[in-house]
Design a protein around this motif. Structure first.
Motif, PDB file in Angstrom:
ATOM      1  N   GLY A 122       0.969  -0.956  -0.170  1.00 37.06           N
ATOM      2  CA  GLY A 122       0.113  -0.046  -0.328  1.00 37.06           C
ATOM      3  C   GLY A 122       1.227   1.430  -0.091  1.00 37.06           C
ATOM      4  O   GLY A 122       2.397   1.201  -0.248  1.00 37.06           O
ATOM      5  N   THR A 123       0.470   2.581  -0.037  1.00 43.37           N
ATOM      6  CA  THR A 123       1.354   3.841   0.325  1.00 43.37           C
ATOM      7  C   THR A 123       1.668   3.983   1.410  1.00 43.37           C
ATOM      8  O   THR A 123       0.642   4.277   2.667  1.00 43.37           O
ATOM      9  N   PRO A 124       2.623   4.469   1.492  1.00 48.09           N
ATOM     10  CA  PRO A 124       2.766   4.699   3.134  1.00 48.09           C
ATOM     11  C   PRO A 124       2.414   6.061   3.350  1.00 48.09           C
ATOM     12  O   PRO A 124       1.714   7.007   2.304  1.00 48.09           O
ATOM     13  N   LYS A 150      -5.619  15.352  14.845  1.00 49.16           N
ATOM     14  CA  LYS A 150      -6.470  14.555  13.672  1.00 49.16           C
ATOM     15  C   LYS A 150      -4.932  13.708  13.117  1.00 49.16           C
ATOM     16  O   LYS A 150      -4.276  14.429  12.747  1.00 49.16           O
ATOM     17  N   LYS A 151      -5.894  12.875  12.819  1.00 51.95           N
ATOM     18  CA  LYS A 151      -5.017  11.890  11.613  1.00 51.95           C
ATOM     19  C   LYS A 151      -5.521  10.965  10.923  1.00 51.95           C
ATOM     20  O   LYS A 151      -6.499  10.386  11.712  1.00 51.95           O
ATOM     21  N   TYR A 152      -5.082  10.227  10.487  1.00 52.00           N
ATOM     22  CA  TYR A 152      -5.151   8.589   9.667  1.00 52.00           C
ATOM     23  C   TYR A 152      -5.019   7.703  10.490  1.00 52.00           C
ATOM     24  O   TYR A 152      -4.143   7.689  10.665  1.00 52.00           O
ATOM     25  N   ARG A 251      -2.351   3.789   3.324  1.00 48.18           N
ATOM     26  CA  ARG A 251      -3.336   3.643   2.462  1.00 48.18           C
ATOM     27  C   ARG A 251      -3.343   2.363   2.532  1.00 48.18           C
ATOM     28  O   ARG A 251      -2.155   1.986   2.126  1.00 48.18           O
ATOM     29  N   ASN A 252      -4.388   1.766   1.932  1.00 47.18           N
ATOM     30  CA  ASN A 252      -4.865   0.372   1.817  1.00 47.18           C
ATOM     31  C   ASN A 252      -3.145  -1.016   2.655  1.00 47.18           C
ATOM     32  O   ASN A 252      -2.921  -1.531   1.799  1.00 47.18           O
TER      33      ASN A 252
END
Length: 369
Positions: A122-124, A150-152, A251-252
């Motif tokens: 996935g994307t870092p 706030k963060k993913y 991501r992913n």
């Protein structure tokens, strides 16, 4: 056949730096690389000769023995075993021929003989940078802070895959599930193969047919998070520390970024920092300076008593051992340095003036000539 001098092989002098030796080897390796000279035995021998020279001269220990004893100081012992073939060179110099090597700009990421590419997951995620304000007391002994940001974060429903379930994946039609795409080009120097992660599946080899309803296929969601930061004692203004993999989730299922914590030292009411020492300006009266006194002053751990010897001079520094800031990553602490200042009043009563004039007549009060 006698071996050539290693310095002569690389075209450098004995005083050449490590970088100069590496650049010289890079130039020769690019010139005689087998991919650039297919079927040319002479180029292959020169390629091996340059690799042999580089192996010795790039090692401080082997270089020192070679400078002193020449080839006889290396061969026949454990210091140098030589190369059997070209593949042996690629294996031995895997750090140079693969990854971020000195050959990347020419060979497109290294030789296919020795390098294997790991499939991406996935994307870092990106890094997050925060500024953490600290008092001198917190810096002196270390502290633990809790901050909200706030963060993913990884999606709790799909576990970061971005898919509805395990059956919601299809093999990527572009890379056929390998996660890589190859581009072959030909030139006067031979055939070159450039391998890159597949842009369609981000190197995973799979594409999502039914995305997760919570993250919509991203594998992560944006939420408020509470982070616990353990600040070691002795950090300085504008220094920083990294919290690995605690930044935005990738991501992913990609690896997370870092949180970069930059420390900001707040001004102190009493102290000025000087390394791990702290300086405090103490004002005493003229009688206290002459007769001596015991005063109470602030420290980073509360108040403490300090003895002033009689006759102390203005500008004198008194040391309070290990009352300063703990050293970073080692035992002990700095000192608290107390600078003595004599308080001079600007306004006096008539009686005070008369007393001072009378005192000034005394022999021990006058400045020595």
């Amino acid at each position: 056949m006698a071996k050539r001098d290693y310095y002569e092989v690389l075209g450098v002098g004995k005083s050449a730096t490590e970088d100069e030796i590496k650049k010289a080897y890079r130039k020769l390796a690019m010139q005689y690389h087998p991919d650039r000279n297919p079927g040319d035995k002479e180029s292959e021998e020169k390629f091996k000769e340059a690799a042999e020279a580089y192996e010795v001269l790039s090692s401080p220990e082997k270089k020192a023995k070679y400078d002193r004893f020449g080839h006889s100081g290396l061969h026949g012992g454990q210091d140098y075993q030589g190369f059997n073939d070209v593949n042996d060179i690629f294996s031995h110099f895997s750090d140079i021929f693969g990854g971020s090597s000195i050959f990347d700009d020419f060979f497109g990421g290294g030789s296919s003989r020795s390098r294997t590419r790991q499939r991406s997951t996935g994307t870092p995620g990106s890094d997050l940078k925060i500024t953490l304000k600290l008092t001198l007391e917190e810096i002196a002994s270390g502290t633990t802070k809790k901050i909200k940001l706030k963060k993913y974060v990884t999606c709790s429903i799909c576990g970061g895959t971005g898919a509805k379930d395990n059956g919601s994946f299809n093999t990527c039609s572009v890379c056929q599930g390998t996660g890589e795409v190859k581009q072959v080009s030909r030139s006067l120097f031979g055939q070159f193969v450039n391998i890159q992660p597949c842009h369609n599946c981000n190197g995973t080899g799979k594409v999502i047919s039914s995305p997760c309803s919570n993250c919509h296929g991203d594998g992560r969601v944006n939420e408020e998070s509470t982070e616990k930061i353990s600040v070691p004692a002795g950090v300085s203004d504008n220094s920083y520390m990294s919290l690995k993999n605690q930044g935005n989730a990738g991501r992913n299922g990609g690896p997370g970024g870092d949180i970069i914590v930059v420390f900001k030292e707040l001004p102190h009411e009493y102290f000025v920092r000087e390394g791990d020492d702290i300086i405090y300006d103490l004002f005493i009266s003229f009688p206290e300076a002459v007769l001596g006194a015991e005063v109470e002053i602030p420290t980073l751990n509360g108040r403490a008593k300090l003895k002033i010897e009689q006759g102390v001079q203005a500008g004198t520094f008194l040391k309070m051992r290990e009352k300063g800031i703990q050293h970073l990553n080692r035992h002990g602490a700095g000192d608290q340095l107390v600078k003595v200042n004599i308080f001079i009043p600007k306004k006096l009563t008539q009686k005070e003036k008369e007393l001072l004039k009378e005192l000034a007549k005394q022999p021990n009060i006058k400045v020595p000539q």
